[in-house]
Design an enzyme around this catalytic site. Structure first.
Site, PDB file in Angstrom:
ATOM      1  N   LYS A   8      41.674  36.666  39.628  1.00 21.16           N
ATOM      2  CA  LYS A   8      42.289  37.981  39.823  1.00 21.16           C
ATOM      3  C   LYS A   8      43.765  38.020  39.441  1.00 21.16           C
ATOM      4  O   LYS A   8      44.288  39.093  39.128  1.00 21.16           O
ATOM      5  CB  LYS A   8      42.094  38.447  41.267  1.00 21.16           C
ATOM      6  CG  LYS A   8      40.640  38.699  41.618  1.00 21.16           C
ATOM      7  CD  LYS A   8      40.486  39.166  43.057  1.00 21.16           C
ATOM      8  CE  LYS A   8      39.010  39.364  43.392  1.00 21.16           C
ATOM      9  NZ  LYS A   8      38.831  39.885  44.761  1.00 21.16           N
TER      10      LYS A   8
ATOM     11  N   ASP B 267      39.857  46.467  44.995  1.00 15.72           N
ATOM     12  CA  ASP B 267      39.749  45.719  46.255  1.00 15.72           C
ATOM     13  C   ASP B 267      40.586  46.363  47.356  1.00 15.72           C
ATOM     14  O   ASP B 267      40.200  46.378  48.526  1.00 15.72           O
ATOM     15  CB  ASP B 267      40.237  44.276  46.078  1.00 15.72           C
ATOM     16  CG  ASP B 267      39.220  43.381  45.407  1.00 15.72           C
ATOM     17  OD1 ASP B 267      38.018  43.707  45.437  1.00 15.72           O
ATOM     18  OD2 ASP B 267      39.623  42.348  44.844  1.00 15.72           O
TER      19      ASP B 267
END
Length: 291
Positions: free
Chosen positions: A82, A118
């Site tokens: 990420k 997220d």
């Protein structure tokens, strides 16, 4: 239809995927494909599990380039990429810039655009699963790609002070500085003693990979768990991590990673397709898949 967005390829065909390490049991493909079918799309979603690709093992940059060249509409990105994926992108959305991590890449008009779904995914799951929970002082374990999104989601949900622990103190310090820049001096601090810190917190979030199938175990000492606190885990395979089992046994209120997984997928689906996703339908599909 979401305004001013047309997915690459024909309106009826979407090709997407998930890049990560140890993701063979991910429910994300089934969720996306079922929602695509419900919207009349030909939707194909593939896994790029770097534990199973190679040799040689491909880099995140190689995978992003290959997906773009093969006509993918976008990619979801999970542990441990990420942060690393960001250097391979052309542009970051406003929320990805604010969070400092990317879990969704959209290929659009020759550009690679990074987003973070997220943040909203965790925040929405927290609001629904731990409604009414006191969270003024919270301990976050893990300052990597998932941790940074969780940190900002927690602050948005009313946390007054966030204590951050990571085995890499520099990562923890970087996250604390970012949180303080956005929320004010003193809103976050680094801790290297999670047992002591946990005694003064309302809740604890695990944003490390410890507890996944490939990395079993507890991310914190058992002594950190008290009946009066809530405990959340971002992991969803397995659904019941060792941390959640231990927390339930102590009497803690708990939140697993399922909600975050569903809600981040809702936003990612919308980014890939330009269509609104049905969160309840995607949640039901997630639950149908079983353990």
């Amino acid at each position: 239809m979401i305004a001013d967005f047309q997915p690459l390829g024909t309106p009826q065909t979407i090709l997407a995927g998930l890049v990560g390490s140890g993701i063979a049991r991910s429910r994300t493909p089934a969720m996306h494909e079922a929602e695509g079918a419900a919207n009349g799309l030909r939707y194909v979603y593939r896994l790029f599990d770097t534990d199973r690709i190679g040799p040689p093992r491909l880099s995140i940059g190689d995978i992003v380039s290959s997906a773009e060249n093969c006509g993918f509409s976008g990619l979801n990105v999970t542990y441990p990429y990420k942060l690393a994926v960001m250097e391979h992108l052309d542009h970051l959305s406003e929320n990805a810039q604010a969070v400092g991590a990317v879990n969704t890449v959209v290929f659009r008009e020759g550009k690679r655009i990074g987003h973070n779904t997220d943040h909203w995914g965790f925040a929405e799951s927290f609001r629904q699963t731990l409604s009414g929970a006191t969270a003024s002082r919270t301990l976050l374990v893990g300052a990597g790609g998932a941790g940074v999104a969780v940190a900002f989601a927690l602050m948005d949900n009313g946390v007054e002070h966030l204590s951050v622990y990571d085995k890499d103190p520099e990562k923890a310090q970087a996250l604390v500085q970012a949180v303080c820049r956005q929320n004010g001096a003193g809103s976050a601090s680094v801790t290297d003693d999670i047992e002591t810190t946990s005694r003064a917190t309302d809740g604890l979030v695990n944003a490390t990979p410890v507890g996944m199938d490939k990395l079993p175990g507890l991310p914190v000492p058992h002594a950190c768990l008290r009946p009066s606190m809530w405990v959340a885990d971002v992991i969803y395979f397995p659904m019941e991590t060792e941390l959640l089992k231990a927390a339930r046994a102590v009497g803690c209120r708990v939140m697993g990673g399922a909600g975050m997984a569903v809600y981040q997928a809702v936003r990612a689906f919308e980014l890939f397709t330009g269509l609104s996703a049905d969160a309840d339908r995607m949640s039901s599909r997630f639950a149908e898949l079983g353990e």
